[in-house]
Design a protein around this motif. Structure first.
Motif, mmCIF file in Angstrom:
data_model
loop_
_atom_site.group_PDB
_atom_site.id
_atom_site.type_symbol
_atom_site.label_atom_id
_atom_site.label_comp_id
_atom_site.label_asym_id
_atom_site.label_seq_id
_atom_site.Cartn_x
_atom_site.Cartn_y
_atom_site.Cartn_z
ATOM 1 N N GLN A 104 24.215 -3.170 -49.691
ATOM 2 C CA GLN A 104 23.251 -2.083 -49.717
ATOM 3 C C GLN A 104 23.846 -0.922 -50.507
ATOM 4 O OE1 GLN A 104 20.191 -2.166 -48.158
ATOM 5 N NE2 GLN A 104 20.578 -4.272 -47.472
ATOM 6 N N PRO A 105 23.027 -0.189 -51.240
ATOM 7 C CA PRO A 105 23.564 1.002 -51.910
ATOM 8 C C PRO A 105 24.024 2.013 -50.868
ATOM 9 C CG PRO A 105 21.167 0.982 -52.030
ATOM 10 C CD PRO A 105 21.575 -0.355 -51.479
ATOM 11 N N PRO A 106 25.143 2.671 -51.098
ATOM 12 C CA PRO A 106 25.634 3.637 -50.114
ATOM 13 C C PRO A 106 24.696 4.820 -49.982
ATOM 14 C CG PRO A 106 26.887 3.811 -52.144
ATOM 15 C CD PRO A 106 26.007 2.607 -52.296
ATOM 16 N N THR A 107 24.712 5.444 -48.817
ATOM 17 C CA THR A 107 23.940 6.658 -48.604
ATOM 18 C C THR A 107 24.422 7.729 -49.574
ATOM 19 O OG1 THR A 107 23.716 6.088 -46.278
ATOM 20 C CG2 THR A 107 23.235 8.366 -46.889
ATOM 21 N N ARG A 108 23.502 8.344 -50.259
ATOM 22 C CA ARG A 108 23.866 9.328 -51.279
ATOM 23 C C ARG A 108 24.096 10.711 -50.671
ATOM 24 N NH1 ARG A 108 25.824 6.056 -54.877
ATOM 25 N NH2 ARG A 108 24.338 4.473 -55.555
ATOM 26 N N ARG A 112 32.387 13.482 -49.104
ATOM 27 C CA ARG A 112 33.706 12.851 -49.068
ATOM 28 C C ARG A 112 33.556 11.408 -48.613
ATOM 29 N NH1 ARG A 112 37.189 15.498 -44.540
ATOM 30 N NH2 ARG A 112 36.517 17.513 -45.286
ATOM 31 N N PRO A 113 34.554 10.565 -48.887
ATOM 32 C CA PRO A 113 34.460 9.163 -48.461
ATOM 33 C C PRO A 113 34.381 9.051 -46.935
ATOM 34 C CG PRO A 113 36.208 9.451 -50.078
ATOM 35 C CD PRO A 113 35.772 10.822 -49.672
ATOM 36 N N VAL A 114 33.674 8.016 -46.481
ATOM 37 C CA VAL A 114 33.497 7.770 -45.046
ATOM 38 C C VAL A 114 34.156 6.444 -44.687
ATOM 39 C CG1 VAL A 114 31.840 7.442 -43.172
ATOM 40 C CG2 VAL A 114 31.313 9.036 -45.032
ATOM 41 N N VAL A 115 34.999 6.486 -43.674
ATOM 42 C CA VAL A 115 35.662 5.296 -43.144
ATOM 43 C C VAL A 115 34.977 4.919 -41.838
ATOM 44 C CG1 VAL A 115 37.839 4.319 -42.293
ATOM 45 C CG2 VAL A 115 37.844 5.933 -44.224
ATOM 46 N N GLY A 183 22.458 -0.885 -41.497
ATOM 47 C CA GLY A 183 22.304 0.526 -41.856
ATOM 48 C C GLY A 183 23.557 1.334 -41.601
ATOM 49 N N HIS A 184 24.274 1.014 -40.523
ATOM 50 C CA HIS A 184 25.539 1.710 -40.243
ATOM 51 C C HIS A 184 26.602 1.357 -41.287
ATOM 52 C CE1 HIS A 184 24.324 3.654 -36.587
ATOM 53 N NE2 HIS A 184 24.023 2.519 -35.995
ATOM 54 N N TYR A 185 26.631 0.086 -41.706
ATOM 55 C CA TYR A 185 27.578 -0.283 -42.771
ATOM 56 C C TYR A 185 27.239 0.460 -44.061
ATOM 57 C CZ TYR A 185 29.675 -4.085 -40.048
ATOM 58 O OH TYR A 185 30.359 -4.817 -39.100
ATOM 59 N N ARG A 186 25.957 0.692 -44.275
ATOM 60 C CA ARG A 186 25.546 1.410 -45.491
ATOM 61 C C ARG A 186 26.076 2.848 -45.482
ATOM 62 N NH1 ARG A 186 19.307 2.795 -47.417
ATOM 63 N NH2 ARG A 186 19.879 3.597 -49.472
ATOM 64 N N GLU A 187 26.257 3.415 -44.306
ATOM 65 C CA GLU A 187 26.672 4.816 -44.199
ATOM 66 C C GLU A 187 28.162 5.022 -44.466
ATOM 67 O OE1 GLU A 187 25.509 6.136 -40.350
ATOM 68 O OE2 GLU A 187 23.405 6.430 -40.909
ATOM 69 N N VAL A 188 28.928 3.927 -44.565
ATOM 70 C CA VAL A 188 30.370 4.072 -44.771
ATOM 71 C C VAL A 188 30.763 3.486 -46.113
ATOM 72 C CG1 VAL A 188 30.701 3.901 -42.268
ATOM 73 C CG2 VAL A 188 31.102 1.892 -43.707
ATOM 74 N N LEU A 208 32.361 -7.262 -45.304
ATOM 75 C CA LEU A 208 32.508 -7.881 -46.624
ATOM 76 C C LEU A 208 31.152 -8.352 -47.151
ATOM 77 C CD1 LEU A 208 35.759 -9.968 -45.997
ATOM 78 C CD2 LEU A 208 35.562 -7.950 -47.475
ATOM 79 N N ALA A 209 30.330 -8.932 -46.272
ATOM 80 C CA ALA A 209 29.002 -9.386 -46.690
ATOM 81 C C ALA A 209 28.140 -8.228 -47.175
ATOM 82 C CB ALA A 209 28.315 -10.122 -45.546
#
Length: 290
Positions: A104-108, A112-115, A183-188, A208-209
């Motif tokens: 998924q494209p990351p949340t714009r 700063r980077p999100v871990v 959606g949570h993976y998209r946020e990081v 990874l997927a």
């Protein structure tokens, strides 16, 4: 009695216990009485912890009596053979759902980077180490999942001592909705798996997927899946400084070529799909002699 009732209607049944805990002993007894083969599935805490608990001798006897012991990592296979040299341990990795979990494209608009730290946040998941290693002046941290009571106390104490981190640490509740989890993976940007010991992390395969690079302690299935610096980042377990450096390397890789990082992560996950896991088990079961 339950096993006998089920087996009564089956032709040439194979008895199976999905974890090598005390129920594996019961399944092995039932199979022995009926002179049927038994297979066990070693998953994680069962081999890392329960063999040293009050039912350890029964578990070890079950492992020795099993026709096969399927292990989710090569490290676990080695442990099984160390505990019972006569055991037939077979490494068969977990598979992930690569249809639901997809890039998924990351949340714009992130400053700063999100871990992200995902899953059942208990002591073995390494939260204390991550908090020691984490640079809240440069990264945000999202914790997504069930936070055990001891981890809640740890977080409370940490934020009491480091109040500036409050604006950069966010806790999201556990969800069983896989699409919400995507959606949570998209946020990081980066998924961190700082486990002290581990089987084959489902979080790692899901991340990874979704095309997210993983920073993993070099334990369990991470050593089978991740080639350091190629499709993810490994560090020596329990080293806060090495964990901090691995997070830095992941951030640098994203900055240099985010598209490549996503492609490599996804291609890795596709080698560990649920369909491939199913097919491997079907072949293994077909080869078991009655």
């Amino acid at each position: 009695d339950v096993l006998d009732d089920e087996a009564a209607t089956a032709a040439d049944p194979v008895y199976a216990a999905f974890y090598c805990h005390r129920l594996a002993h019961a399944v092995t007894l039932a199979a022995t009485v009926r002179r049927r083969p038994v297979v066990l599935f070693a998953r994680g805490n069962d081999v890392d912890l329960e063999v040293f608990g009050p039912h350890g001798l029964q578990i070890l006897n079950a492992i020795g009596a099993a026709r096969r012991v399927f292990c989710v990592s090569s490290e676990m296979e080695a442990k099984i053979k160390a505990y019972r040299p006569e055991a037939d341990g077979r490494y068969v990795a977990n598979g992930g759902d690569t249809r639901v979990f997809a890039p998924q494209p990351p949340t714009r608009g992130r400053a700063r980077p999100v871990v992200g730290l995902f899953g059942d946040v208990k002591q073995k998941k390494g939260l204390e180490l991550l908090l020691r290693a984490f640079d809240f002046t440069r990264f945000d941290l999202h914790i997504v999942g069930s936070v055990r009571e001891e981890s809640r106390r740890l977080l409370h104490g940490f934020l009491t001592l480091h109040p500036a981190a409050r604006d950069h640490l966010f806790v999201r509740p556990f969800t069983s909705d896989e699409r919400a989890l995507v959606g949570h993976y998209r946020e990081v940007d980066i998924v961190c798996i700082p486990s002290l010991h581990e089987g084959m992390s489902n979080v790692m395969l899901e991340a990874l997927a979704c095309g997210r690079p993983c920073v993993c302690s070099a334990v369990g299935g991470a050593c089978d899946v991740i080639a350091d610096g190629e499709n993810g980042f490994l560090y020596p377990p329990r080293s806060a400084s090495a964990l901090a450096a691995a997070i830095d390397r992941a951030a640098e890789a994203l900055l240099a070529d985010a598209d490549r990082v996503t492609r490599v992560a996804r291609s890795t996950a596709e080698r560990y799909s649920a369909a491939m896991e199913r097919d491997r088990y079907l072949r293994e079961f077909a080869a078991i002699d009655s």
